[in-house]
Design an enzyme around this catalytic site. Sequence first.
Site, PDB file in Angstrom:
ATOM      1  N   SER A  38     -10.243 -38.531 -27.310  1.00  0.00           N
ATOM      2  CA  SER A  38     -10.244 -37.971 -28.660  1.00  0.00           C
ATOM      3  C   SER A  38     -11.622 -38.075 -29.301  1.00  0.00           C
ATOM      4  O   SER A  38     -11.860 -37.501 -30.361  1.00  0.00           O
ATOM      5  CB  SER A  38      -9.205 -38.686 -29.530  1.00  0.00           C
ATOM      6  OG  SER A  38      -9.450 -40.072 -29.558  1.00  0.00           O
ATOM      7  N   CYS A  39     -12.539 -38.788 -28.664  1.00  0.00           N
ATOM      8  CA  CYS A  39     -13.914 -38.904 -29.161  1.00  0.00           C
ATOM      9  C   CYS A  39     -14.623 -37.555 -29.111  1.00  0.00           C
ATOM     10  O   CYS A  39     -14.185 -36.640 -28.433  1.00  0.00           O
ATOM     11  CB  CYS A  39     -14.720 -39.885 -28.307  1.00  0.00           C
ATOM     12  SG  CYS A  39     -14.220 -41.596 -28.487  1.00  0.00           S
ATOM     13  N   ILE A  40     -15.730 -37.482 -29.814  1.00  0.00           N
ATOM     14  CA  ILE A  40     -16.591 -36.298 -29.810  1.00  0.00           C
ATOM     15  C   ILE A  40     -17.951 -36.701 -29.267  1.00  0.00           C
ATOM     16  O   ILE A  40     -18.453 -37.791 -29.544  1.00  0.00           O
ATOM     17  CB  ILE A  40     -16.776 -35.724 -31.237  1.00  0.00           C
ATOM     18  CG1 ILE A  40     -15.463 -35.188 -31.784  1.00  0.00           C
ATOM     19  CG2 ILE A  40     -17.879 -34.675 -31.284  1.00  0.00           C
ATOM     20  CD1 ILE A  40     -15.004 -33.869 -31.211  1.00  0.00           C
TER      21      ILE A  40
END
Length: 194
Positions: A38-40
């Site tokens: 879910s990180c960017i």
Amino acid sequence: MQNSLPPEFDRGVVTTVHQGDCQVSDVKDLTYSTVLGSCISACVRDRIANVGGMNHFLLAEQSGSSRDRYGASARYGAFAMEQLINKVLSRGSGKKANLEIKVFGGGKINSALDDVGAKNIEFVRDFLLAEGYSVASEDLGGNFARRVLFKPASGRAFVKRLDSEAGANVAREEIVLAKRRAVVVPASDDIELF
């Protein structure tokens, strides 16, 4: 083990960009690598100076502050974006118009992190739009983890979608990091975190 990269994508020296990192370089045979759930991760490159970099950030849940749409934890994402852009500008031509930006991640890989990926995507798009940048390319969302390889000098990027077992491992790591980085905001709104 068979190499799944295209033959023209020579990895050279690989440097891993972990959650919270920001790396910038102009070395031609360097490749930045990260794994996202879910990180960017943003990859920013100065097309004229051939200098580029990668960051990796996780935005935790909103703090609930009425004055800040994203909450105090999103400022970590804003800091990560500003840090990367400023490092590339200072090592490059110094001109915003020369920047090429690619963004990756924001997957929905675990129900415990149900809306984090979507909030991260909204955040990075809104941030770049507000700063006057356009996105050259992106691979955002989905229900899978991904490995991103980025060559900072050339701007080439490669994304590999990971299987569900790898995604489950990434999700577990992100949950631990999200809990560890939780920001407690005082009841009073007269304190601003930065």
